[in-house]
Design a protein around this motif. Sequence first.
Motif, short mmCIF file in Angstrom:
data_model
loop_
_atom_site.label_atom_id
_atom_site.label_comp_id
_atom_site.label_asym_id
_atom_site.label_seq_id
_atom_site.Cartn_x
_atom_site.Cartn_y
_atom_site.Cartn_z
N ARG A 126 34.12 60.53 126.68
CA ARG A 126 34.73 61.69 127.34
C ARG A 126 36.18 61.40 127.74
O ARG A 126 37.06 62.25 127.58
CB ARG A 126 33.88 62.09 128.55
CG ARG A 126 32.54 62.73 128.16
CD ARG A 126 31.81 63.29 129.38
NE ARG A 126 31.22 62.24 130.19
CZ ARG A 126 29.96 61.81 130.06
NH1 ARG A 126 29.17 62.34 129.14
NH2 ARG A 126 29.49 60.86 130.84
N ASP A 127 36.43 60.17 128.24
CA ASP A 127 37.80 59.82 128.61
C ASP A 127 38.71 59.80 127.39
O ASP A 127 39.87 60.25 127.46
CB ASP A 127 37.83 58.44 129.29
CG ASP A 127 37.19 58.46 130.67
OD1 ASP A 127 36.96 59.58 131.19
OD2 ASP A 127 36.92 57.38 131.21
N ALA A 128 38.22 59.25 126.28
CA ALA A 128 39.03 59.17 125.06
C ALA A 128 39.39 60.56 124.54
O ALA A 128 40.52 60.81 124.10
CB ALA A 128 38.29 58.37 124.00
N TYR A 151 39.23 50.94 122.02
CA TYR A 151 38.65 50.49 123.29
C TYR A 151 37.53 49.49 122.97
O TYR A 151 36.54 49.84 122.32
CB TYR A 151 38.07 51.67 124.07
CG TYR A 151 39.13 52.62 124.60
CD1 TYR A 151 39.76 52.38 125.82
CD2 TYR A 151 39.50 53.75 123.87
CE1 TYR A 151 40.73 53.23 126.30
CE2 TYR A 151 40.47 54.62 124.35
CZ TYR A 151 41.08 54.36 125.57
OH TYR A 151 42.05 55.21 126.05
N GLN A 177 33.23 56.63 128.33
CA GLN A 177 34.40 56.23 127.54
C GLN A 177 34.72 57.27 126.47
O GLN A 177 35.88 57.54 126.17
CB GLN A 177 34.15 54.87 126.90
CG GLN A 177 35.38 54.26 126.23
CD GLN A 177 36.47 53.94 127.21
OE1 GLN A 177 36.36 53.03 128.00
NE2 GLN A 177 37.54 54.72 127.19
N ALA A 208 39.73 63.19 126.31
CA ALA A 208 40.67 63.81 127.23
C ALA A 208 42.08 63.22 127.11
O ALA A 208 43.07 63.92 127.33
CB ALA A 208 40.16 63.66 128.67
N GLN A 209 42.17 61.95 126.73
CA GLN A 209 43.46 61.25 126.78
C GLN A 209 44.14 61.13 125.42
O GLN A 209 45.33 60.82 125.37
CB GLN A 209 43.26 59.84 127.36
CG GLN A 209 42.76 59.83 128.79
CD GLN A 209 42.41 58.43 129.27
OE1 GLN A 209 42.91 57.44 128.73
NE2 GLN A 209 41.55 58.33 130.29
N HIS A 210 43.41 61.33 124.32
CA HIS A 210 43.98 61.08 123.01
C HIS A 210 43.71 62.24 122.06
O HIS A 210 42.78 63.03 122.27
CB HIS A 210 43.39 59.80 122.40
CG HIS A 210 43.58 58.59 123.26
ND1 HIS A 210 44.77 57.90 123.35
CD2 HIS A 210 42.71 57.95 124.08
CE1 HIS A 210 44.63 56.88 124.17
NE2 HIS A 210 43.40 56.89 124.63
N GLU A 211 44.51 62.30 121.01
CA GLU A 211 44.29 63.27 119.94
C GLU A 211 43.38 62.65 118.87
O GLU A 211 43.20 61.46 118.81
CB GLU A 211 45.63 63.67 119.32
CG GLU A 211 46.57 64.38 120.28
CD GLU A 211 47.88 64.75 119.60
OE1 GLU A 211 48.08 64.30 118.45
OE2 GLU A 211 48.68 65.48 120.22
N VAL A 259 40.74 57.24 117.32
CA VAL A 259 40.24 56.41 118.43
C VAL A 259 38.96 55.71 117.99
O VAL A 259 38.06 56.35 117.43
CB VAL A 259 39.97 57.25 119.69
CG1 VAL A 259 39.45 56.34 120.82
CG2 VAL A 259 41.20 58.01 120.14
N HIS A 269 42.56 48.21 124.11
CA HIS A 269 42.20 48.08 125.52
C HIS A 269 40.89 47.30 125.65
O HIS A 269 39.95 47.52 124.86
CB HIS A 269 42.01 49.46 126.16
CG HIS A 269 43.23 50.34 126.09
ND1 HIS A 269 44.24 50.30 127.02
CD2 HIS A 269 43.60 51.27 125.16
CE1 HIS A 269 45.16 51.17 126.70
NE2 HIS A 269 44.81 51.78 125.56
N THR A 303 44.11 54.16 118.82
CA THR A 303 43.72 53.43 120.03
C THR A 303 42.33 52.86 119.82
O THR A 303 41.46 53.51 119.25
CB THR A 303 43.71 54.37 121.25
OG1 THR A 303 44.99 54.99 121.38
CG2 THR A 303 43.40 53.59 122.52
#
Length: 866
Positions: free
Chosen positions: A223-225, A351, A221, A227-230, A304, A196, A349
Amino acid sequence: MSAAFRLPPLPDLPVVAALPELLAALAASPRAVLEAPPGAGKTTVVPLALLAAEWRPAHQKILVLEPRQLATRAAAARLAQLLGEPVGRTVGYRVRLDSKVSADTRIEVITEGILTRMLQDDPALEDVACVVFDEFHERSLNADLGLALALDAQAVLRPELRILLMSATLEAQRLGQWLPAPVVSSAGFLFPIETHYLDPRRATSLPNKPSERLAELVPSQVRDALAQHEGDVLVFLPGVADLQRVDRKLGDSLPVDTDLHLLHGELPLEAQDAALRRAPAGRRKVILATSIAETSLTIEGVRVVIDGGFARVPRFAPRTGFTSLETVPVARAAADQRRGRAGRLAPGTCYRLWTEAEHHLLPAHRPPEIHTADLSGLVLELALWGTTDPASLRWLDVPPAAAVAQARELLGRLGALSGDNAQPTPHGRQLAKLGLPPRLGHLVVRGAELGHGPTAAALAALLAERDLLRWATPNDPRPLPPDLRLRLEALASGRPPLPGLALHHATLQRVRDVARHLQSRLPKAPAASPRNQEFANAPIGLLTALAYPDRLAQREAPDRLRLVTGQRVSLRTEDVDPQAEFFAVAYLAGTASQPRATLAAPLDREELAAAFSEQITTTEEVRFDPATQRVSGRRVRRLGALLLEEKPIGQPNTELVAQALLGYLQEAGLAKLNWTDAARQLQQRLEFVRQHVGEAGAESWPAFDDEALLADLPAWLGPHLNGLKSLDQVQRLDLTEPLLARLPGAWAQRQELDRLAPAALEVPSGSFITLDYADPTAPVLAVKLQELFGLTETPAVAGGRVPLLLHLLSPGGRPAQVTRDLRSFWEKGYFEVRKDLKGRYPKHPWPDEPMKHIPTKLTKKRLGTS
């Protein structure tokens, strides 16, 4: 396979398939290149396969070079794990201040600089079968130097020595042709990685400064990672300060099951190992890392990657001798390495905190360090190797001549090289063995000879490591106090030296370890660490000056110093010693044009004079005094640009007076001269002819722009200054004759100047109009349009090559039209101008046929027409 070693079962990694071809290549050739993408497993598998190769005698070792200490220990641990042994048996490692090897060790994983020391001690590397340069694409200075020496040793002493270059991103075919060597390619393996980029709309609202940009982007970023990924999250940031800034911003906002780790080279081993270990069951990790985590490491659990897109790199400026750390955009190759961390063990993932459009503008690779680094250590090592000309060795990139010359000058000043032949002195050999940059090695050795060995070792350790001081309040924007004595006080006491300051305790411990190590290398080394009293009685400024003799400085103003080289640097002297006149500067920050002293210590005049007596000169000088605007003479004692003593002298020599006036004018600029309108126009005419005729004419025409005149000021103005003593006399000097005398063609060329670029032009009315040559591409004739009646062709200069730009003026002297095509103006534009101006100037002629009318500057009445 070697009878001395049986290859254990290897993990299922892509590089295993390439091992037969690689071993065959090294059996047939002493050199080889292995191209293996991230995830291929080259660091883990290849050294074991080489240990089992038939061409390796049982007693000889495999050396594996890694660019960083962290990667060195991690690689050794992984190799030992595959053998089911502890580190230090078959597989060991050596890094600065730490090693785990034994008589049984046959694979030594070492940092790149250690190879140079091994080669200097044993140029044939008699107990080594193969040298493996891992991650060679990083092109560190130590790797390039080690390879050049190893290739030389192979060519002269050990033709059977194997050299293997392993790289993930370097152009392998180019490298293979250069060596020359066979190239073996391995497939890589990465799990799919979803990438991304930053939204362009978001990017436009961010600060430009990297530290501010990352501080705003990274915490959210992360905190978002989570929450969205393992899996765990690995964040790449440029420097330690950025890690700490993001660490504070994340604070307690992470989930309760998530641990936050920092990962950089200055951390204690246990902290580094904690960041690398897999998180305990039921917990996750966020690792904030510098570029140290780009290569040679697999951090288990990472799914990540958040890439800040910047790196901290050293930049050495040969012109100034300063090395500064700069934050620069990451190269695409390094960005790919970072991205690969997310797909080593499972789909991941990445970023990237820059836009996709910005990604295509990134440089493909980092420039090799040999192009950007201080080469004093390299040049000293080459001298010890017996090489005075770097070009006599084989380099992928030859060391830049300017940086080599700068290094030789410094090493000569330190006494490490002698004479014009740049041979190493016994002192230079002693410096190299300390494993420090030559400056700091000189500090340690000479400091010990002066009786201050413990303080010299402690000071060198401080200067070799990161600053151990910080502000106690996070985000304090003030620069840290620059006084080096505060660091020594903190080192001895283990406490902050001033209110408001705090210590980096990991750095404090590392500095103490390095200091103890250096003391142990000195003759009659004391057993105990130096106490505060030892530091208090030691000449800290003098010891600092030993390492940085080119950064001796004198106070010019409360916030400015002048270095011995003449360069000015900023420093609030009250932050070091408000009474001191002389200082020794250790570190500089800022830019090459605006350097700022960040570490310094005061220095007594007597210490300075005694330590550098051989470099002090006594001369008679004549200088221009801006206060009196006159020239005065004095007898001065100087150390470079530092003024130690001055006394006035009588009537100065007239030639020296002229030189002093010239010196002032060269510094103050041409604006101090008597630029009358005639002189300035003459300069512009001369520059016009040079640009439009130049070498095409019978005579050459030198440049007459301000830069050329200033550079050549002594030649054209100097002879006219004899007998002058003040600026007032200089400013009464007519410049036209000095300017014309600069022409090489004497009288004939002056006549040619009048023909090609006349000062004035006679127009049809009979008036002589001065031409304006300020723009050499479009000289201007500004004239009342009535004076050009009857003239149909645009006048030209430069032998008819350059038409004049006509500023056709109204009777009131204001521009009515600008043109290079007079005929077209009469046919078209004139009638529009007449319509506009005839009513305002009815007393002046406005004929229907201007090309046939009598040119005039008179009114109709005076002209005798109605």
